[in-house]
Design a protein around this motif. Structure first.
Motif, PDB file in Angstrom:
ATOM      1  N   SER A   1       0.836  -1.207   0.000  1.00 50.99           N
ATOM      2  CA  SER A   1       0.000   0.000   0.000  1.00 50.99           C
ATOM      3  C   SER A   1       0.869   1.255   0.000  1.00 50.99           C
ATOM      4  O   SER A   1       0.555   2.229  -0.689  1.00 50.99           O
TER       5      SER A   1
ATOM      6  N   ASP B   1       0.350   3.797  -2.862  1.00 48.67           N
ATOM      7  CA  ASP B   1      -0.195   5.095  -2.458  1.00 48.67           C
ATOM      8  C   ASP B   1       0.763   6.240  -2.759  1.00 48.67           C
ATOM      9  O   ASP B   1       0.347   7.283  -3.261  1.00 48.67           O
TER      10      ASP B   1
ATOM     11  N   ARG C   1       0.218   9.303  -5.355  1.00 45.56           N
ATOM     12  CA  ARG C   1       0.253  10.670  -4.815  1.00 45.56           C
ATOM     13  C   ARG C   1       1.301  11.525  -5.521  1.00 45.56           C
ATOM     14  O   ARG C   1       1.066  12.691  -5.822  1.00 45.56           O
TER      15      ARG C   1
END
Length: 154
Positions: free
Chosen positions: A13, A17, A21
């Motif tokens: 993750s 992530d 981002r």
């Protein structure tokens, strides 16, 4: 020193992530419909190499998916824990170090191409590479990761 398991969902993750981002792109964009375990897919089936190293003074690899293992010729147990600078030939390490420093300052870099050296000593190019900082929600940097789109002979 402990390293994440290749099936550590929290680490996967963090990879996905932060990639989204910082780059605005999904690390899971090529995951086939119906596949529900992103962690397993990233490690076992992703069509790109995926590497990560920690924040030590001499950073060590903490993750290498199977595609990256094939590119470099190392098994998980050989790759993880190895100083990441050793992935580049000695004459190319300063260039690699500058890239990592630039990424630390800017967040990420894409379209990188660089010379690397596998376990057998054979040199090859890594191409269409994106390198990014692994930053958690609190802003703490956990290391840097690289997505290797392809390789070619040197």
């Amino acid at each position: 020193m402990s390293f994440p398991d290749p099936y550590d969902a929290r680490f996967s993750s963090l990879l996905a992530d932060t990639y989204l981002r910082l780059t605005g792109k999904s690390l899971l964009a090529e995951m086939p419909p119906g596949v529900t375990d992103a962690t397993q897919w990233l490690y076992e089936k992703a069509p790109f190499g995926l590497l990560a190293h920690d924040t030590a003074e001499d950073p060590r690899f903490v993750y290498a998916n199977r595609t990256a293992q094939e590119f470099f010729g190392y098994a998980w147990d050989e790759f993880v824990g190895m100083p990441s600078r050793l992935s580049a030939p000695p004459t190319k390490r300063s260039t690699r170090a500058q890239l990592m420093k630039d990424v630390l300052e800017r967040g990420y870099s894409d379209h990188y191409r660089g010379m690397r050296e596998g376990r057998s000593g054979i040199r090859f190019w890594i191409e269409d590479v994106t390198v990014w900082n692994l930053v958690d929600g609190a802003g703490r940097i956990h290391g840097q990761a690289a997505l290797i789109g392809s390789t070619s002979p040197a």
